[in-house]
Design an enzyme around this catalytic site. Structure first.
Site, PDB file in Angstrom:
ATOM      1  N   ASP A  10      -5.012   1.485   6.874  1.00  0.00           N
ATOM      2  CA  ASP A  10      -5.746   1.501   8.132  1.00  0.00           C
ATOM      3  C   ASP A  10      -5.109   2.403   9.176  1.00  0.00           C
ATOM      4  O   ASP A  10      -3.934   2.753   9.096  1.00  0.00           O
ATOM      5  CB  ASP A  10      -5.791   0.091   8.725  1.00  0.00           C
ATOM      6  CG  ASP A  10      -4.436  -0.325   9.315  1.00  0.00           C
ATOM      7  OD1 ASP A  10      -3.440  -0.302   8.554  1.00  0.00           O
ATOM      8  OD2 ASP A  10      -4.360  -0.625  10.514  1.00  0.00           O
TER       9      ASP A  10
ATOM     10  N   PHE B 122      -0.281  11.070   7.920  1.00  0.00           N
ATOM     11  CA  PHE B 122      -0.842   9.738   8.119  1.00  0.00           C
ATOM     12  C   PHE B 122      -2.151   9.627   7.342  1.00  0.00           C
ATOM     13  O   PHE B 122      -3.084  10.377   7.584  1.00  0.00           O
ATOM     14  CB  PHE B 122      -1.065   9.427   9.596  1.00  0.00           C
ATOM     15  CG  PHE B 122      -1.265   7.961   9.826  1.00  0.00           C
ATOM     16  CD1 PHE B 122      -0.179   7.106   9.902  1.00  0.00           C
ATOM     17  CD2 PHE B 122      -2.544   7.421   9.910  1.00  0.00           C
ATOM     18  CE1 PHE B 122      -0.354   5.733  10.059  1.00  0.00           C
ATOM     19  CE2 PHE B 122      -2.740   6.055  10.066  1.00  0.00           C
ATOM     20  CZ  PHE B 122      -1.633   5.218  10.148  1.00  0.00           C
TER      21      PHE B 122
ATOM     22  N   ASP C 283       0.819  -1.215   0.000  1.00  0.00           N
ATOM     23  CA  ASP C 283       0.000   0.000   0.000  1.00  0.00           C
ATOM     24  C   ASP C 283       0.851   1.263   0.000  1.00  0.00           C
ATOM     25  O   ASP C 283       0.600   2.192  -0.755  1.00  0.00           O
ATOM     26  CB  ASP C 283      -0.981  -0.006   1.190  1.00  0.00           C
ATOM     27  CG  ASP C 283      -0.321  -0.259   2.549  1.00  0.00           C
ATOM     28  OD1 ASP C 283       0.921  -0.454   2.605  1.00  0.00           O
ATOM     29  OD2 ASP C 283      -1.042  -0.283   3.562  1.00  0.00           O
TER      30      ASP C 283
ATOM     31  N   LYS D 160       5.748   8.035   0.516  1.00  0.00           N
ATOM     32  CA  LYS D 160       5.921   9.256   1.325  1.00  0.00           C
ATOM     33  C   LYS D 160       7.260   9.907   1.015  1.00  0.00           C
ATOM     34  O   LYS D 160       8.276   9.220   0.902  1.00  0.00           O
ATOM     35  CB  LYS D 160       5.848   8.927   2.820  1.00  0.00           C
ATOM     36  CG  LYS D 160       4.445   8.760   3.322  1.00  0.00           C
ATOM     37  CD  LYS D 160       4.368   8.754   4.837  1.00  0.00           C
ATOM     38  CE  LYS D 160       2.979   8.317   5.262  1.00  0.00           C
ATOM     39  NZ  LYS D 160       2.850   8.090   6.702  1.00  0.00           N
TER      40      LYS D 160
ATOM     41  N   ARG E 248     -10.140   0.827   6.366  1.00  0.00           N
ATOM     42  CA  ARG E 248      -9.631   0.214   5.121  1.00  0.00           C
ATOM     43  C   ARG E 248     -10.667   0.282   4.007  1.00  0.00           C
ATOM     44  O   ARG E 248     -10.311   0.297   2.828  1.00  0.00           O
ATOM     45  CB  ARG E 248      -9.273  -1.261   5.359  1.00  0.00           C
ATOM     46  CG  ARG E 248      -8.067  -1.489   6.267  1.00  0.00           C
ATOM     47  CD  ARG E 248      -7.575  -2.911   6.115  1.00  0.00           C
ATOM     48  NE  ARG E 248      -6.709  -3.347   7.199  1.00  0.00           N
ATOM     49  CZ  ARG E 248      -5.404  -3.131   7.256  1.00  0.00           C
ATOM     50  NH1 ARG E 248      -4.804  -2.445   6.309  1.00  0.00           N
ATOM     51  NH2 ARG E 248      -4.693  -3.585   8.278  1.00  0.00           N
TER      52      ARG E 248
ATOM     53  N   ASP F 202       6.893   3.874   3.366  1.00  0.00           N
ATOM     54  CA  ASP F 202       7.095   4.883   4.409  1.00  0.00           C
ATOM     55  C   ASP F 202       8.572   4.831   4.813  1.00  0.00           C
ATOM     56  O   ASP F 202       9.422   5.378   4.121  1.00  0.00           O
ATOM     57  CB  ASP F 202       6.132   4.589   5.564  1.00  0.00           C
ATOM     58  CG  ASP F 202       6.130   5.660   6.642  1.00  0.00           C
ATOM     59  OD1 ASP F 202       6.660   6.752   6.400  1.00  0.00           O
ATOM     60  OD2 ASP F 202       5.591   5.404   7.735  1.00  0.00           O
TER      61      ASP F 202
HETATM   62  P1  IMP Z   1       7.301   1.099   6.442  1.00  0.00           P
HETATM   63  O1  IMP Z   1       7.802  -0.255   6.831  1.00  0.00           O
HETATM   64  O2  IMP Z   1       7.638   2.161   7.463  1.00  0.00           O
HETATM   65  O3  IMP Z   1       7.664   1.520   5.042  1.00  0.00           O
HETATM   66  O4  IMP Z   1       5.733   1.089   6.543  1.00  0.00           O
HETATM   67  C1  IMP Z   1       5.023   0.142   5.937  1.00  0.00           C
HETATM   68  C2  IMP Z   1       3.680  -0.089   6.559  1.00  0.00           C
HETATM   69  O5  IMP Z   1       3.303   0.871   7.570  1.00  0.00           O
HETATM   70  C3  IMP Z   1       2.688   0.077   5.448  1.00  0.00           C
HETATM   71  O6  IMP Z   1       2.546  -1.126   4.719  1.00  0.00           O
HETATM   72  C4  IMP Z   1       1.458   0.490   6.198  1.00  0.00           C
HETATM   73  O7  IMP Z   1       0.762  -0.653   6.647  1.00  0.00           O
HETATM   74  C5  IMP Z   1       1.959   1.248   7.404  1.00  0.00           C
HETATM   75  N1  IMP Z   1       1.892   2.703   7.163  1.00  0.00           N
HETATM   76  C6  IMP Z   1       2.922   3.561   6.964  1.00  0.00           C
HETATM   77  N2  IMP Z   1       2.468   4.810   6.761  1.00  0.00           N
HETATM   78  C7  IMP Z   1       1.110   4.742   6.841  1.00  0.00           C
HETATM   79  C8  IMP Z   1       0.053   5.715   6.718  1.00  0.00           C
HETATM   80  O8  IMP Z   1       0.238   6.920   6.473  1.00  0.00           O
HETATM   81  N3  IMP Z   1      -1.213   5.229   6.870  1.00  0.00           N
HETATM   82  C9  IMP Z   1      -1.494   3.926   7.124  1.00  0.00           C
HETATM   83  N4  IMP Z   1      -0.545   2.988   7.236  1.00  0.00           N
HETATM   84  C10 IMP Z   1       0.747   3.400   7.102  1.00  0.00           C
HETATM   85 MG    MG Z   2      -1.256  -0.669   8.543  1.00  0.00          MG
END
Ligand code: IMP
Ligand code: MG
Length: 189
Positions: A159, A152, A99, A131, A165, A102
């Protein structure tokens, strides 16, 4: 649910039009090859369902359930795989779908695991949202729906503590919704 949304970033029709373009890019990039899609659940469920139906290639679909632990809206960096078995991607062209990119930790862990447990012919990454922040792990997405700021967001599969969702659009969550629960740790993808 709608009362908890600060503002809408991408309406359903905007998302679906972008998916038409993304699917064309992916179809071109893999022309003549057979694709194996690995969808990272739960967040990519709706995105993957809409995107895959637009890709005009023979493909196989596998899913991986991954949890990253959150305190409020911040990822803590711990990535756990909820199942023991990794999809068999030996010799395959793999497209990992998630999705949102981040910190990059989740997708980094997924790609590393796929490469460690098998010898895929290639591994590329497709995300609905990216992001604009510095990543904790070096990971670049090959196909991106939309770039967003450091906010966020929820909806269209994304979610907050497993809610929202099913909103058909991507929106920014009101600050007061998570302000009260920042101390309590939640789990989810
Ligand atoms: P990462 O491992 O920090 O890149 O984040 C990955 C996971 O964190 C994503 O697959 C999302 O499930 C969750 N996530 C990160 N940012 C957001 C946001 O802004 N809204 C909702 N879920 C997020
Ligand atoms: Mg999540």
């Amino acid at each position: 649910m709608l009362n908890d949304v600060e503002r809408i970033l991408f309406h359903e029709q905007t998302i679906l039009s972008r998916l038409d373009e993304l699917a064309r890019e992916i179809t071109e990039a893999y022309r003549g090859k057979e694709l194996t899609v690995v969808a990272v659940l739960n967040g990519s469920l709706i995105f993957a369902a809409d995107l895959l139906r637009r890709i005009q290639l023979p493909l196989k679909l596998d899913c991986l359930s991954v949890a990253s632990y959150h305190g409020g809206t911040e990822s803590s960096g711990v990535v756990t795989f909820k199942q023991l078995n990794t999809p068999d991607v030996d010799g395959r062209h793999v497209l990992v779908i998630d999705d949102i990119l981040d910190s990059g930790r989740t997708l980094h862990a997924v790609c590393q695991r796929l490469r460690k447990e098998a010898r895929p012919a290639s591994v590329r990454v497709c995300v609905l949202l990216r992001k604009r922040i510095a990543r904790a792990e070096e990971l670049e997405a090959d196909f991106v729906g939309f770039d967003i700021g450091n906010e966020f967001v929820i909806g269209y599969g994304l979610d907050y503590q497993e809610h929202y969702r099913n909103l058909p659009f991507v929106g920014v969550l009101k600050h007061e919704v998570f302000a009260g629960s920042l101390a309590s740790a939640g789990e989810g993808q």
